[in-house]
Write a protein that holds these residues in place. Sequence first.
Motif, PDB file in Angstrom:
ATOM      1  N   THR A  51       0.818  -1.198   0.000  1.00 48.42           N
ATOM      2  CA  THR A  51       0.000   0.000   0.000  1.00 48.42           C
ATOM      3  C   THR A  51       0.853   1.249   0.000  1.00 48.42           C
ATOM      4  O   THR A  51       1.984   1.233   0.515  1.00 48.42           O
ATOM      5  N   ASP A  52       0.363   2.332  -0.573  1.00 49.04           N
ATOM      6  CA  ASP A  52       1.082   3.604  -0.605  1.00 49.04           C
ATOM      7  C   ASP A  52       0.566   4.534   0.472  1.00 49.04           C
ATOM      8  O   ASP A  52      -0.650   4.624   0.708  1.00 49.04           O
ATOM      9  N   PHE A  53       1.492   5.228   1.116  1.00 54.86           N
ATOM     10  CA  PHE A  53       1.113   6.261   2.088  1.00 54.86           C
ATOM     11  C   PHE A  53       2.284   7.205   2.283  1.00 54.86           C
ATOM     12  O   PHE A  53       3.430   6.782   2.420  1.00 54.86           O
ATOM     13  N   ASP A  54       1.994   8.499   2.286  1.00 53.60           N
ATOM     14  CA  ASP A  54       2.987   9.514   2.623  1.00 53.60           C
ATOM     15  C   ASP A  54       4.235   9.420   1.738  1.00 53.60           C
ATOM     16  O   ASP A  54       5.358   9.627   2.188  1.00 53.60           O
ATOM     17  N   GLY A  55       4.028   9.096   0.449  1.00 58.88           N
ATOM     18  CA  GLY A  55       5.141   9.061  -0.485  1.00 58.88           C
ATOM     19  C   GLY A  55       5.990   7.809  -0.424  1.00 58.88           C
ATOM     20  O   GLY A  55       7.029   7.726  -1.086  1.00 58.88           O
ATOM     21  N   HIS A  56       5.576   6.832   0.365  1.00 52.37           N
ATOM     22  CA  HIS A  56       6.325   5.583   0.505  1.00 52.37           C
ATOM     23  C   HIS A  56       5.414   4.397   0.212  1.00 52.37           C
ATOM     24  O   HIS A  56       4.194   4.501   0.281  1.00 52.37           O
ATOM     25  N   THR A  57       6.035   3.281  -0.100  1.00 56.12           N
ATOM     26  CA  THR A  57       5.287   2.044  -0.317  1.00 56.12           C
ATOM     27  C   THR A  57       5.569   1.097   0.842  1.00 56.12           C
ATOM     28  O   THR A  57       6.725   0.846   1.176  1.00 56.12           O
ATOM     29  N   TRP A  58       4.502   0.590   1.453  1.00 53.35           N
ATOM     30  CA  TRP A  58       4.613  -0.235   2.645  1.00 53.35           C
ATOM     31  C   TRP A  58       4.028  -1.619   2.382  1.00 53.35           C
ATOM     32  O   TRP A  58       3.088  -1.782   1.614  1.00 53.35           O
ATOM     33  N   TYR A  59       4.566  -2.605   3.103  1.00 52.86           N
ATOM     34  CA  TYR A  59       3.894  -3.888   3.258  1.00 52.86           C
ATOM     35  C   TYR A  59       3.061  -3.818   4.533  1.00 52.86           C
ATOM     36  O   TYR A  59       3.537  -3.384   5.586  1.00 52.86           O
ATOM     37  N   LYS A  60       1.817  -4.240   4.437  1.00 56.68           N
ATOM     38  CA  LYS A  60       0.921  -4.255   5.585  1.00 56.68           C
ATOM     39  C   LYS A  60       0.801  -5.681   6.101  1.00 56.68           C
ATOM     40  O   LYS A  60       0.410  -6.587   5.352  1.00 56.68           O
ATOM     41  N   GLY A  61       1.141  -5.898   7.359  1.00 59.49           N
ATOM     42  CA  GLY A  61       1.090  -7.216   7.964  1.00 59.49           C
ATOM     43  C   GLY A  61      -0.015  -7.325   8.997  1.00 59.49           C
ATOM     44  O   GLY A  61      -0.158  -6.450   9.846  1.00 59.49           O
ATOM     45  N   LYS A  62      -0.794  -8.380   8.909  1.00 61.56           N
ATOM     46  CA  LYS A  62      -1.835  -8.652   9.895  1.00 61.56           C
ATOM     47  C   LYS A  62      -1.279  -9.582  10.960  1.00 61.56           C
ATOM     48  O   LYS A  62      -0.762 -10.656  10.660  1.00 61.56           O
ATOM     49  N   ILE A  63      -1.400  -9.154  12.212  1.00 59.60           N
ATOM     50  CA  ILE A  63      -0.877  -9.903  13.350  1.00 59.60           C
ATOM     51  C   ILE A  63      -2.039 -10.381  14.212  1.00 59.60           C
ATOM     52  O   ILE A  63      -2.944  -9.606  14.524  1.00 59.60           O
ATOM     53  N   VAL A  64      -2.012 -11.651  14.604  1.00 61.96           N
ATOM     54  CA  VAL A  64      -2.973 -12.186  15.573  1.00 61.96           C
ATOM     55  C   VAL A  64      -2.177 -12.753  16.732  1.00 61.96           C
ATOM     56  O   VAL A  64      -1.318 -13.627  16.544  1.00 61.96           O
ATOM     57  N   THR A  65      -2.428 -12.251  17.932  1.00 59.35           N
ATOM     58  CA  THR A  65      -1.665 -12.670  19.100  1.00 59.35           C
ATOM     59  C   THR A  65      -2.224 -13.961  19.693  1.00 59.35           C
ATOM     60  O   THR A  65      -3.323 -14.409  19.347  1.00 59.35           O
ATOM     61  N   ILE A  66      -1.469 -14.536  20.613  1.00 52.79           N
ATOM     62  CA  ILE A  66      -1.913 -15.759  21.280  1.00 52.79           C
ATOM     63  C   ILE A  66      -3.088 -15.495  22.214  1.00 52.79           C
ATOM     64  O   ILE A  66      -3.745 -16.436  22.673  1.00 52.79           O
ATOM     65  N   TRP A  67      -3.373 -14.195  22.515  1.00 52.86           N
ATOM     66  CA  TRP A  67      -4.552 -13.857  23.317  1.00 52.86           C
ATOM     67  C   TRP A  67      -5.679 -13.328  22.413  1.00 52.86           C
ATOM     68  O   TRP A  67      -6.594 -12.643  22.863  1.00 52.86           O
ATOM     69  N   ASP A  68      -5.596 -13.624  21.092  1.00 51.09           N
ATOM     70  CA  ASP A  68      -6.661 -13.346  20.128  1.00 51.09           C
ATOM     71  C   ASP A  68      -6.879 -11.859  19.855  1.00 51.09           C
ATOM     72  O   ASP A  68      -7.991 -11.447  19.484  1.00 51.09           O
ATOM     73  N   GLU A  69      -5.849 -11.061  19.978  1.00 53.67           N
ATOM     74  CA  GLU A  69      -5.914  -9.663  19.557  1.00 53.67           C
ATOM     75  C   GLU A  69      -5.422  -9.572  18.110  1.00 53.67           C
ATOM     76  O   GLU A  69      -4.487 -10.262  17.719  1.00 53.67           O
ATOM     77  N   GLU A  70      -6.046  -8.703  17.317  1.00 52.34           N
ATOM     78  CA  GLU A  70      -5.649  -8.497  15.928  1.00 52.34           C
ATOM     79  C   GLU A  70      -5.204  -7.051  15.721  1.00 52.34           C
ATOM     80  O   GLU A  70      -5.889  -6.118  16.153  1.00 52.34           O
ATOM     81  N   TYR A  71      -4.061  -6.868  15.063  1.00 47.95           N
ATOM     82  CA  TYR A  71      -3.607  -5.519  14.728  1.00 47.95           C
ATOM     83  C   TYR A  71      -2.750  -5.582  13.474  1.00 47.95           C
ATOM     84  O   TYR A  71      -2.532  -6.658  12.900  1.00 47.95           O
ATOM     85  N   PHE A  72      -2.272  -4.418  13.004  1.00 48.66           N
ATOM     86  CA  PHE A  72      -1.536  -4.347  11.753  1.00 48.66           C
ATOM     87  C   PHE A  72      -0.227  -3.589  11.943  1.00 48.66           C
ATOM     88  O   PHE A  72      -0.162  -2.615  12.701  1.00 48.66           O
ATOM     89  N   GLU A  73       0.819  -4.050  11.255  1.00 46.10           N
ATOM     90  CA  GLU A  73       2.104  -3.361  11.239  1.00 46.10           C
ATOM     91  C   GLU A  73       2.492  -3.072   9.792  1.00 46.10           C
ATOM     92  O   GLU A  73       2.105  -3.802   8.871  1.00 46.10           O
ATOM     93  N   PHE A  74       3.272  -1.996   9.592  1.00 49.30           N
ATOM     94  CA  PHE A  74       3.649  -1.547   8.263  1.00 49.30           C
ATOM     95  C   PHE A  74       5.169  -1.458   8.150  1.00 49.30           C
ATOM     96  O   PHE A  74       5.835  -0.888   9.023  1.00 49.30           O
ATOM     97  N   PHE A  75       5.706  -2.027   7.064  1.00 48.80           N
ATOM     98  CA  PHE A  75       7.140  -2.061   6.828  1.00 48.80           C
ATOM     99  C   PHE A  75       7.442  -1.417   5.474  1.00 48.80           C
ATOM    100  O   PHE A  75       6.775  -1.702   4.474  1.00 48.80           O
ATOM    101  N   ASP A  76       8.443  -0.541   5.456  1.00 50.13           N
ATOM    102  CA  ASP A  76       8.827   0.129   4.229  1.00 50.13           C
ATOM    103  C   ASP A  76       9.388  -0.879   3.230  1.00 50.13           C
ATOM    104  O   ASP A  76      10.297  -1.656   3.553  1.00 50.13           O
ATOM    105  N   VAL A  77       8.845  -0.863   1.998  1.00 50.30           N
ATOM    106  CA  VAL A  77       9.266  -1.827   0.983  1.00 50.30           C
ATOM    107  C   VAL A  77      10.727  -1.636   0.616  1.00 50.30           C
ATOM    108  O   VAL A  77      11.465  -2.601   0.409  1.00 50.30           O
ATOM    109  N   ASP A  78      11.190  -0.373   0.543  1.00 50.62           N
ATOM    110  CA  ASP A  78      12.557  -0.094   0.112  1.00 50.62           C
ATOM    111  C   ASP A  78      13.594  -0.374   1.198  1.00 50.62           C
ATOM    112  O   ASP A  78      14.591  -1.049   0.965  1.00 50.62           O
TER     113      ASP A  78
END
Length: 267
Positions: free
Chosen positions: A154-181
């Motif tokens: 996904t693109d945001f703020d002039g950069h391209t990111w990978y968006k990762g979906k995380i599910v914890t062992i206590w069943d919480e869901e959230y997202f992290e973003f990593f710069d592609v470059d």
Amino acid sequence: MRFPSYNLSSAGWTAVLTVALAFVIPAAAWSQEPLPDARAVVDRFVEAIGGKDALASQTGRHALGRLEIPAQGIGGDMEVYAAPPNKLRSNIELPGLGSIKVGFDGDVAWSINPAVGPMVLDGMMLNQMRQQADWNAALHPETYIASMETVEKTDFDGHTWYKGKIVTIWDEEYFEFFDVDSGLLVGNERTQASPMGDVPATTLISDYRQVGDLLIAMKTVQRVMGMEQIITITVVEAVEIEDSVFALPPEIEALVEEKVQQEGNAL
């Protein structure tokens, strides 16, 4: 090191390093391109900041910085101590409001806030603190993570990111973003549990600088309930931290003892 966020309207709550939310990151039309495995994205991040050996070798960190909440005209100096596996102690001095203190000694998570007083954290707050205080979490994700998946590019703020979906062992869901470059972690979207309830937040992480053998992010912008909290780190040093730094304050010790007594009486 992940630095907690502090919002007086949500009892001074954080996210640590890490922590964030209120805008939707637009998806770009990359659906035909194969996405990298989430574990590979995280491993690349670890290499980008210096590698597994450098990350595992640090025995403690001490940081100085400043918190600003421009919309409220609030600002204050902050100090953070951290040590593996997941010990944390932070303090923010807000002129006219008092001190906000947060800590985790590896077992007990706590906060002291002028708005609500001392608290021992449990449930989701404890789970999140344990994970967010662990700067080596990327080296042993199975401790906290049940599954992770790269869901889009996904693109945001002039950069391209990978968006990762995380599910914890206590069943919480959230997202992290990593710069592609660069491979660096650049943000997350997570609902942070707080004494005042759940707080959706978006965190932007930037200004990585060399500290010893590692790159460490020096700026965090957290968007919470329509406001920005800006944490700027001015000094970070890799040092040995005495265990006494993470000792429970007397008022927290008293709450822990009271809880133990109540649990004993309930048996």
